[in-house]
Design a protein around this motif. Structure first.
Motif, PDB file in Angstrom:
ATOM      1  N   LEU A  89       0.916  -1.133   0.084  1.00 36.82           N
ATOM      2  CA  LEU A  89       0.130  -0.033   0.056  1.00 36.82           C
ATOM      3  C   LEU A  89       0.900   1.293   0.173  1.00 36.82           C
ATOM      4  CD1 LEU A  89      -2.798  -0.989   2.579  1.00 36.82           C
ATOM      5  CD2 LEU A  89      -3.222  -0.471   0.101  1.00 36.82           C
ATOM      6  N   ARG A  90       1.819   1.205   0.885  1.00 37.13           N
ATOM      7  CA  ARG A  90       2.544   2.519   0.812  1.00 37.13           C
ATOM      8  C   ARG A  90       3.686   2.761  -0.298  1.00 37.13           C
ATOM      9  NH1 ARG A  90       2.915   1.000   6.786  1.00 37.13           N
ATOM     10  NH2 ARG A  90       4.455  -0.489   6.397  1.00 37.13           N
ATOM     11  N   GLN A  91       4.006   1.828  -1.012  1.00 37.11           N
ATOM     12  CA  GLN A  91       4.921   1.787  -2.180  1.00 37.11           C
ATOM     13  C   GLN A  91       4.340   1.638  -3.239  1.00 37.11           C
ATOM     14  OE1 GLN A  91       8.230   2.567  -1.728  1.00 37.11           O
ATOM     15  NE2 GLN A  91       7.882   2.574   0.511  1.00 37.11           N
ATOM     16  N   GLN A  92       2.920   1.265  -3.299  1.00 42.45           N
ATOM     17  CA  GLN A  92       2.003   1.141  -4.522  1.00 42.45           C
ATOM     18  C   GLN A  92       2.338   0.050  -5.417  1.00 42.45           C
ATOM     19  OE1 GLN A  92       2.326   5.239  -6.161  1.00 42.45           O
ATOM     20  NE2 GLN A  92       0.407   5.766  -5.051  1.00 42.45           N
ATOM     21  N   VAL A  93       2.422  -1.076  -4.865  1.00 41.65           N
ATOM     22  CA  VAL A  93       2.766  -2.266  -5.448  1.00 41.65           C
ATOM     23  C   VAL A  93       1.742  -3.116  -5.339  1.00 41.65           C
ATOM     24  CG1 VAL A  93       4.449  -4.235  -5.247  1.00 41.65           C
ATOM     25  CG2 VAL A  93       5.288  -2.108  -4.747  1.00 41.65           C
ATOM     26  N   ASP A  94       1.553  -3.751  -6.777  1.00 37.03           N
ATOM     27  CA  ASP A  94       0.468  -4.860  -6.824  1.00 37.03           C
ATOM     28  C   ASP A  94       0.662  -5.942  -6.275  1.00 37.03           C
ATOM     29  OD1 ASP A  94      -1.912  -6.155  -7.600  1.00 37.03           O
ATOM     30  OD2 ASP A  94      -1.137  -6.096  -9.587  1.00 37.03           O
ATOM     31  N   SER A  95      -0.069  -6.567  -5.271  1.00 35.81           N
ATOM     32  CA  SER A  95       0.372  -7.645  -4.768  1.00 35.81           C
ATOM     33  C   SER A  95      -0.598  -9.002  -5.308  1.00 35.81           C
ATOM     34  CB  SER A  95       0.031  -7.610  -3.168  1.00 35.81           C
ATOM     35  OG  SER A  95      -1.298  -7.263  -2.869  1.00 35.81           O
ATOM     36  N   THR A  96      -1.407  -8.715  -6.047  1.00 36.32           N
ATOM     37  CA  THR A  96      -2.331  -9.543  -6.580  1.00 36.32           C
ATOM     38  C   THR A  96      -1.661 -10.941  -7.009  1.00 36.32           C
ATOM     39  OG1 THR A  96      -3.599  -8.092  -7.306  1.00 36.32           O
ATOM     40  CG2 THR A  96      -4.207 -10.195  -8.213  1.00 36.32           C
TER      41      THR A  96
END
Length: 169
Positions: free
Chosen positions: A100-107
């Motif tokens: 969330l903080r780093q705007q990384v997609d975890s899907t």
């Protein structure tokens, strides 16, 4: 302190390595590295390019992936590095916040962890049914079910018999 581009690249590479092979909390290593490279009066005090920043975030993400999966592999259960599924759960929650903080997609990783969890739990149930050893489950069934739900799994997808293998508190 004025340093050459080549010297900065060497320092950057060293710092990337620190983040990539950090311990249990890669995001702290990332923040420390970002501070050192850009702001610390003892550091090079260079603005990072978008690509360099992204490389460091990816290094932290890769480390998170390792430590989340580490404790969902039965092959690790006899090793010193093994902490059990409860540690995987803690590291997953840290990873979600990091994303969330780093705007990384975890899907895609969420799917990988869900598959690893199901495989781990299935093997655990089989091992316990065959009396091979004591269970390595160190989290309650409620914690396990909540984790599974966060990964997109339903309680019906979990192997039967887990309630009896999990500690009660």
């Amino acid at each position: 302190m004025t340093i050459s581009s080549a010297e900065f690249e060497r320092i950057f590479e060293d710092e990337w390595y620190v983040v990539r092979h950090s311990g249990e909390i890669p995001e702290i290593a990332l923040c420390s590295t970002l501070y050192y490279l850009a702001e610390d009066r003892n550091g090079p005090r260079r603005a990072l390019s978008v690509a360099q920043s992204r490389m460091l975030v990816e290094a932290a993400e890769l480390r998170f992936r390792e430590i989340v999966l580490r404790d969902l592999h039965h092959a690790n259960r006899e090793k010193r590095i093994y902490r059990g599924p409860k540690r995987s759960i803690v590291n997953w929650y840290r990873y979600e916040k990091f994303c969330l903080r780093q705007q990384v997609d975890s899907t895609s990783f969420r799917h990988e962890v869900a598959a690893a969890l199901l495989a781990f739990l299935s093997e655990e149930v089989v091992d316990m049914a065959q009396g091979r050893r004591a269970s390595v489950l160190n989290c309650t069934y409620a914690e396990l079910r909540t984790f599974a739900t966060r990964l997109g799994l339903t309680a019906s997808m979990l192997p039967e018999g887990l309630v009896d293998l999990c500690p009660k508190s």
